[in-house]
Design an enzyme around this catalytic site. Structure first.
Site, PDB file in Angstrom:
ATOM      1  CB  CYS A 120      28.126 -38.836  50.481  1.00  0.00           C
ATOM      2  SG  CYS A 120      26.590 -38.006  50.262  1.00  0.00           S
TER       3      CYS A 120
ATOM      4  CG  ASN B  70      32.500 -36.400  50.807  1.00  0.00           C
ATOM      5  OD1 ASN B  70      32.812 -35.233  50.562  1.00  0.00           O
ATOM      6  ND2 ASN B  70      31.241 -36.799  50.850  1.00  0.00           N
TER       7      ASN B  70
ATOM      8  CB  CYS C 165      27.725 -51.604  53.342  1.00  0.00           C
ATOM      9  SG  CYS C 165      26.802 -51.798  51.786  1.00  0.00           S
TER      10      CYS C 165
ATOM     11  CB  SER D 194      20.584 -43.503  48.295  1.00  0.00           C
ATOM     12  OG  SER D 194      21.720 -43.655  47.479  1.00  0.00           O
TER      13      SER D 194
ATOM     14  CB  CYS E  67      21.916 -38.765  56.671  1.00  0.00           C
ATOM     15  SG  CYS E  67      22.755 -39.945  55.619  1.00  0.00           S
TER      16      CYS E  67
ATOM     17  CB  CYS F 223      31.720 -46.348  50.306  1.00  0.00           C
ATOM     18  SG  CYS F 223      30.526 -46.398  51.646  1.00  0.00           S
TER      19      CYS F 223
ATOM     20  CB  SER G 292      25.009 -45.166  43.956  1.00  0.00           C
ATOM     21  OG  SER G 292      24.394 -44.579  45.086  1.00  0.00           O
ATOM     22  CG  LEU G 293      24.145 -44.688  37.514  1.00  0.00           C
ATOM     23  CD1 LEU G 293      23.879 -43.833  36.279  1.00  0.00           C
ATOM     24  CD2 LEU G 293      24.079 -46.168  37.146  1.00  0.00           C
ATOM     25  CG  HIS G 294      29.456 -44.103  41.885  1.00  0.00           C
ATOM     26  ND1 HIS G 294      29.198 -42.832  42.346  1.00  0.00           N
ATOM     27  CD2 HIS G 294      28.889 -44.952  42.783  1.00  0.00           C
ATOM     28  CE1 HIS G 294      28.523 -42.921  43.480  1.00  0.00           C
ATOM     29  NE2 HIS G 294      28.313 -44.182  43.759  1.00  0.00           N
TER      30      HIS G 294
ATOM     31  N   GLY H 118      25.094 -48.609  55.008  1.00  0.00           N
ATOM     32  CA  GLY H 118      24.362 -49.784  54.534  1.00  0.00           C
ATOM     33  C   GLY H 118      23.607 -49.595  53.236  1.00  0.00           C
TER      34      GLY H 118
ATOM     35  CB  CYS I 283      31.229 -48.817  46.919  1.00  0.00           C
ATOM     36  SG  CYS I 283      29.616 -49.460  46.435  1.00  0.00           S
TER      37      CYS I 283
ATOM     38  CD  GLU J  76      29.830 -42.563  62.054  1.00  0.00           C
ATOM     39  OE1 GLU J  76      30.727 -42.257  62.857  1.00  0.00           O
ATOM     40  OE2 GLU J  76      29.918 -42.351  60.843  1.00  0.00           O
TER      41      GLU J  76
HETATM   42  N1  SAH Z   1      24.141 -47.875  49.930  1.00  0.00           N
HETATM   43  C1  SAH Z   1      23.437 -46.808  49.338  1.00  0.00           C
HETATM   44  C2  SAH Z   1      23.208 -45.640  50.271  1.00  0.00           C
HETATM   45  C3  SAH Z   1      24.350 -45.201  51.160  1.00  0.00           C
HETATM   46  S1  SAH Z   1      25.687 -44.358  50.413  1.00  0.00           S
HETATM   47  C4  SAH Z   1      24.098 -46.364  48.062  1.00  0.00           C
HETATM   48  O1  SAH Z   1      25.241 -46.756  47.821  1.00  0.00           O
HETATM   49  O2  SAH Z   1      23.468 -45.640  47.307  1.00  0.00           O
HETATM   50  C5  SAH Z   1      25.031 -42.764  49.981  1.00  0.00           C
HETATM   51  C6  SAH Z   1      25.723 -42.131  48.780  1.00  0.00           C
HETATM   52  O3  SAH Z   1      27.078 -41.749  49.085  1.00  0.00           O
HETATM   53  C7  SAH Z   1      25.832 -43.076  47.573  1.00  0.00           C
HETATM   54  O4  SAH Z   1      25.498 -42.399  46.397  1.00  0.00           O
HETATM   55  C8  SAH Z   1      27.290 -43.420  47.582  1.00  0.00           C
HETATM   56  O5  SAH Z   1      27.737 -43.863  46.336  1.00  0.00           O
HETATM   57  C9  SAH Z   1      27.913 -42.138  48.015  1.00  0.00           C
HETATM   58  N2  SAH Z   1      29.289 -42.254  48.464  1.00  0.00           N
HETATM   59  C10 SAH Z   1      29.885 -43.313  49.072  1.00  0.00           C
HETATM   60  N3  SAH Z   1      31.169 -43.039  49.375  1.00  0.00           N
HETATM   61  C11 SAH Z   1      31.391 -41.768  48.950  1.00  0.00           C
HETATM   62  C12 SAH Z   1      32.524 -40.907  49.008  1.00  0.00           C
HETATM   63  N4  SAH Z   1      33.679 -41.290  49.553  1.00  0.00           N
HETATM   64  N5  SAH Z   1      32.399 -39.672  48.482  1.00  0.00           N
HETATM   65  C13 SAH Z   1      31.236 -39.258  47.941  1.00  0.00           C
HETATM   66  N6  SAH Z   1      30.131 -40.026  47.881  1.00  0.00           N
HETATM   67  C14 SAH Z   1      30.215 -41.267  48.373  1.00  0.00           C
HETATM   68 FE1  SF4 Z   2      27.390 -49.871  50.669  1.00  0.00          FE
HETATM   69 FE2  SF4 Z   2      26.420 -47.661  49.508  1.00  0.00          FE
HETATM   70 FE3  SF4 Z   2      28.851 -47.660  50.649  1.00  0.00          FE
HETATM   71 FE4  SF4 Z   2      28.450 -49.011  48.382  1.00  0.00          FE
HETATM   72  S1  SF4 Z   2      28.300 -46.778  48.670  1.00  0.00           S
HETATM   73  S2  SF4 Z   2      29.563 -49.770  50.174  1.00  0.00           S
HETATM   74  S3  SF4 Z   2      26.393 -49.769  48.688  1.00  0.00           S
HETATM   75  S4  SF4 Z   2      26.919 -47.940  51.693  1.00  0.00           S
END
Ligand code: SAH
Ligand code: SF4
Length: 350
Positions: free
Chosen positions: A342, A299, A118, A200, A111, A125, A223-225, A168, A122, A98
């Site tokens: 995201c 999201n 991936c 990112s 994007c 995601c 990406s910290l979280h 990814g 996470c 996508e």
């Molecule tokens: N793999 C990389 C880039 C792709 S994800 C990374 O993890 O940074 C892009 C961004 O979307 C990251 O900050 C990720 O943590 C965030 N993200 C993933 N799932 C999400 C969700 N369900 N809601 C909001 N942000 C999310």
């Molecule tokens: Fe991969 Fe980024 Fe999604 Fe984590 S947030 S699973 S690193 S795409």
């Protein structure tokens, strides 16, 4: 002929110097390589044969020995607010990715995906939930950018912004990602300025160290979280492989060596990581770093039942960060109705 080429060469895989070498091997000067390059990335030619104003022998050679990645468009879907368009693009082996085109305050941003699926897992995601299928090649990453640029050109616009925030983990596919970025930044082609490209990462420490060493010019988002190893690894499994001490040290090195700010991303999950304690912990963690925090209200994805933080919680979170001198933004939610936000990107097929 001595140099029969069995496999056609994908021109999108080649850097500008490599294209020059290829044409030199065929007996053409670098001037001709320049024509091909601008055919590919200025005119956005749909196949090598259609590049205009080439010598017929070169045109013939391109037709027989080369191709460019063709990403067949399986579907395209627009969000109701008209700000987001999501493309499902098919790769040569039948896998799909996508790619998303977003409009923020009139600015078009692509994007881009770097992998099919991936490996990082996470939990919130959708891409992580689908698991890892394969890396994308440089050519497949470039092809997504060209796809969006073509789409914009149809309405007289040009592409200036790219975020590597699609499917990814870009630093898990370092070589192909960097090769693709070199191509899209090239002044004689797509000419996307490095300050308008954001990579990112989930926090792949060796990759961040390499970006620093190689002085890569694009912007970095991490990406910290979670602001403690324990809380972070609940959401982001790679946190146990690259603990925060190492990650923040690598980030500090990056900002100090390159004199560049880092963006930190934080998906705000209601009742999980949106409380004042977490905001204080984040403030302490990033204190003194040239940082900007992007807060992303969670999201929805099918594999995770968390809810987005409420707006007042997000505001309170920001106020605490401000107390530590940390600027922050709550990211506008875009494309949620078509699962183009995201972390919502995933493709369902074997
Ligand atoms: N793999 C990389 C880039 C792709 S994800 C990374 O993890 O940074 C892009 C961004 O979307 C990251 O900050 C990720 O943590 C965030 N993200 C993933 N799932 C999400 C969700 N369900 N809601 C909001 N942000 C999310
Ligand atoms: Fe991969 Fe980024 Fe999604 Fe984590 S947030 S699973 S690193 S795409």
């Amino acid at each position: 002929m001595s140099n029969v080429i069995a496999q056609p060469i994908n021109l999108y895989d080649l850097s500008r110097p490599r294209l020059g070498q290829l044409l030199a091997a065929w007996g053409h000067s670098d001037y001709h390589a320049g024509l091909v390059w601008s055919g590919l990335y200025r005119d956005l030619a749909v196949d090598p044969e259609s590049i205009a104003s080439l010598r017929p022998d070169l045109q013939g050679r391109l037709a027989t020995s080369t191709l460019i990645t063709n990403l067949a468009m399986r579907s395209v879907i627009d969000s109701a607010d008209g700000h987001t368009r999501k493309f499902l693009l098919e790769l040569a082996d039948g896998q799909a990715i996508e790619t998303v085109l977003m409009y923020f305050r009139g600015r078009a941003t692509a994007c881009i995906s770097t992998q099919v699926g991936c490996a990082m897992g996470c939990i919130f995601c959708a891409t992580g939930q689908m698991g890892f299928r394969r890396h994308l090649t440089a050519g497949e990453i470039v092809a997504q950018v060209v796809h969006v640029a073509r789409e914009l050109r149809r309405s007289g616009q040009s592409l200036r912004n790219i975020v590597l925030m699609g499917m990814g983990e870009p630093l898990h596919n370092y070589e192909a990602t960097m090769a693709a970025l070199e191509t899209v930044m090239d002044q004689r082609g797509l000419a996307i300025a490095p300050r308008f490209i954001t990579l990112s990462t989930v926090g792949v420490v060796p990759g961040i160290r390499r970006l620093t060493q190689e002085r890569r010019p694009m912007r970095l988002a991490v990406s910290l979280h979670g602001a403690t190893n324990e809380e972070r690894s609940r959401l982001v499994p790679p946190a146990s492989r690259w603990p925060l001490e190492q990650l923040i040290a690598a980030c500090r090195d990056y900002t100090e060596t390159l004199g560049r700010r880092i963006f930190f991303e934080w998906a705000l999950i209601d009742g999980s990581n949106d409380g004042p304690e977490q905001a204080h912990a984040l403030g302490r963690l990033l204190h003194g770093l040239d940082a900007h925090v992007n807060l992303i209200p969670l999201n929805p994805t099918t594999g995770f039942d968390g809810r987005p933080a409420e707006p007042p919680a997000a505001k309170a979170f920001q106020a605490i960060l401000a107390g530590y001198g940390l600027p922050s933004t709550v990211r506008q939610r875009r494309g949620i109705d078509v699962a183009a936000g995201c972390g919502q990107l995933a493709t369902l097929q074997p």
